[in-house]
Design a protein around this motif. Structure first.
Motif, short mmCIF file in Angstrom:
data_model
loop_
_atom_site.label_atom_id
_atom_site.label_comp_id
_atom_site.label_asym_id
_atom_site.label_seq_id
_atom_site.Cartn_x
_atom_site.Cartn_y
_atom_site.Cartn_z
N SER A 22 0.86 -1.18 0.00
CA SER A 22 0.00 0.00 0.00
C SER A 22 0.89 1.23 0.00
N VAL A 23 0.57 2.22 -0.85
CA VAL A 23 1.42 3.40 -1.01
C VAL A 23 0.59 4.66 -0.80
N LEU A 24 1.03 5.48 0.14
CA LEU A 24 0.36 6.74 0.45
C LEU A 24 1.17 7.90 -0.13
N HIS A 25 0.49 8.82 -0.81
CA HIS A 25 1.11 10.04 -1.31
C HIS A 25 0.50 11.25 -0.61
N GLU A 26 1.33 12.27 -0.36
CA GLU A 26 0.85 13.57 0.08
C GLU A 26 1.35 14.61 -0.91
N MET A 27 0.47 15.51 -1.36
CA MET A 27 0.81 16.46 -2.40
C MET A 27 0.22 17.83 -2.13
N LYS A 28 0.72 18.83 -2.84
CA LYS A 28 0.11 20.16 -2.82
C LYS A 28 0.15 20.73 -4.23
N THR A 29 -0.83 21.58 -4.54
CA THR A 29 -0.99 22.12 -5.89
C THR A 29 -1.06 23.63 -5.85
N GLU A 30 -0.34 24.26 -6.78
CA GLU A 30 -0.42 25.71 -6.98
C GLU A 30 -0.96 26.00 -8.37
N ILE A 31 -1.86 26.99 -8.46
CA ILE A 31 -2.40 27.44 -9.74
C ILE A 31 -2.16 28.94 -9.81
N GLY A 32 -1.31 29.38 -10.73
CA GLY A 32 -0.96 30.78 -10.80
C GLY A 32 -0.31 31.21 -9.50
N VAL A 33 -0.87 32.22 -8.84
CA VAL A 33 -0.32 32.71 -7.57
C VAL A 33 -0.98 32.06 -6.37
N PHE A 34 -1.91 31.13 -6.60
CA PHE A 34 -2.69 30.54 -5.50
C PHE A 34 -2.10 29.21 -5.03
N ASP A 35 -2.07 29.00 -3.71
CA ASP A 35 -1.94 27.67 -3.15
C ASP A 35 -3.33 27.04 -3.24
N ALA A 36 -3.51 26.14 -4.20
CA ALA A 36 -4.87 25.75 -4.57
C ALA A 36 -5.46 24.65 -3.71
N CYS A 37 -4.71 23.56 -3.48
CA CYS A 37 -5.30 22.45 -2.75
C CYS A 37 -4.23 21.51 -2.23
N THR A 38 -4.63 20.67 -1.28
CA THR A 38 -3.78 19.59 -0.78
C THR A 38 -4.51 18.27 -1.05
N GLN A 39 -3.72 17.20 -1.20
CA GLN A 39 -4.30 15.91 -1.55
C GLN A 39 -3.59 14.78 -0.82
N LEU A 239 -6.33 30.56 -14.81
CA LEU A 239 -5.70 31.24 -13.68
C LEU A 239 -4.18 31.18 -13.73
N GLY A 240 -3.61 30.66 -14.82
CA GLY A 240 -2.17 30.57 -14.94
C GLY A 240 -1.69 29.13 -14.96
N GLU A 241 -0.37 28.95 -14.84
CA GLU A 241 0.20 27.62 -14.85
C GLU A 241 -0.22 26.84 -13.61
N LEU A 242 -0.37 25.54 -13.78
CA LEU A 242 -0.68 24.65 -12.67
C LEU A 242 0.51 23.74 -12.41
N GLU A 243 0.95 23.68 -11.16
CA GLU A 243 2.03 22.78 -10.77
C GLU A 243 1.64 22.04 -9.49
N SER A 244 1.75 20.74 -9.53
CA SER A 244 1.43 19.91 -8.37
C SER A 244 2.64 19.05 -8.05
N LEU A 245 3.03 19.04 -6.76
CA LEU A 245 4.25 18.34 -6.33
C LEU A 245 3.93 17.33 -5.24
N THR A 246 4.54 16.16 -5.35
CA THR A 246 4.51 15.22 -4.24
C THR A 246 5.44 15.73 -3.15
N THR A 247 4.93 15.83 -1.92
CA THR A 247 5.74 16.30 -0.80
C THR A 247 6.26 15.15 0.06
N ARG A 248 5.54 14.00 0.05
CA ARG A 248 5.96 12.86 0.86
C ARG A 248 5.30 11.60 0.32
N ILE A 249 6.03 10.48 0.40
CA ILE A 249 5.43 9.17 0.09
C ILE A 249 5.71 8.23 1.26
N GLU A 250 4.80 7.29 1.44
CA GLU A 250 4.97 6.28 2.49
C GLU A 250 4.55 4.93 1.92
#
Length: 255
Positions: A22-39, A239-250
């Motif tokens: 089982s693999v858990l991911h934690e991520m965050k997403t930015e859209i333009g100048v906004f911190d848009a969401c966490t997942q 709203l601009g470019e979208l970038e989403s990054l994995t911050t941690r995996i388990e």
């Protein structure tokens, strides 16, 4: 709007080629100048025949104030070398309204769609098109792509997804290897491009236009050899470019 968040969700989850993991991911997403969401996203494969995929996300910050949205998605089923066979797909969303949808399958074929909106329930029989008879829900489709990657294949892939109403052509293309550095991970990554073609000319969402490409980069975890998506990028949204990054995996080995 919700479709782009779901796309981010399903392409972030890749699993190790183990008998049970089982693999858990934690991520965050930015859209333009906004911190848009966490997942958060968790994929599980058991004994080379069963799968269980869970995802959740929530908009945050100023973006969350403008567009409050949270959701959970869950798919379970079985698979073999030829295809994936979903058993049940369920999602729940909260924005300005509370909605749920469940697709119930028999032998990998969707038979019923049960949906609710603010507590009102509706049940519909699903009629599928023969030419798309092996299409699955979007999470299960991405499970198929995951298995291809962990079996040592590149990210070239084609399948059809079905949400109970619409069919979507899902394609992934291998673009080569390149160096990737994020604040959380770095290494030589496999770069891939994902495209969704909505077959009934519907829009893919407010932030992701129809046929808009989604680039993603796959790295391997140094300790486990686990392939995982470290970055997702969409060049242009309203709203601009979208970038989403994995911050941690388990990685959690199932017992």
């Amino acid at each position: 709007m919700r479709v782009i968040f779901f796309i981010i969700a399903f392409i972030f989850c890749f699993t190790h080629n183990a008998e049970a993991v089982s693999v858990l991911h934690e991520m965050k997403t930015e859209i333009g100048v906004f911190d848009a969401c966490t997942q958060t996203f968790e994929y599980s494969f058991f004994n080379a025949k069963d799968y269980d995929i869970k995802t959740s996300l929530k908009t945050s910050g100023t973006f969350g104030a403008l567009y409050p949205f949270k959701a959970t998605y869950h798919a379970v089923g079985t698979y073999n070398k030829s295809r994936f066979y979903p058993q049940d797909y369920f999602y729940e969303t909260d924005s300005f309204k509370h909605r749920t949808k469940e697709i119930i399958y028999q032998n990998g074929v969707p038979v019923y769609r049960i949906s609710t909106k603010n507590g009102d329930e509706r049940k519909d029989e699903i009629k599928t098109e023969e030419k798309y008879e092996t299409s699955n829900d979007l999470l299960s489709v991405m499970g198929e792509l995951t298995r291809a990657l962990v079996d040592g294949k590149k990210c070239d892939f084609k399948q059809f997804s079905f949400n109970g109403k619409r069919y979507t052509k899902v394609t992934s293309e291998y673009l080569g290897k390149e160096k990737l550095v994020t604040p959380y991970f770095k290494g030589r990554a496999m770069k891939c491009r994902l495209n969704l073609e909505i077959l009934d000319d519907a829009e893919a969402g407010f932030l992701l236009g129809k046929n808009a490409p989604v680039d993603f980069w796959v790295l391997e975890d140094e300790k486990t050899g686990l392939p995982f998506v470290a970055k997702v990028f969409v060049k242009s949204t309203p709203l601009g470019e979208l970038e989403s990054l994995t911050t941690r995996i388990e990685v959690k080995n199932a017992k």
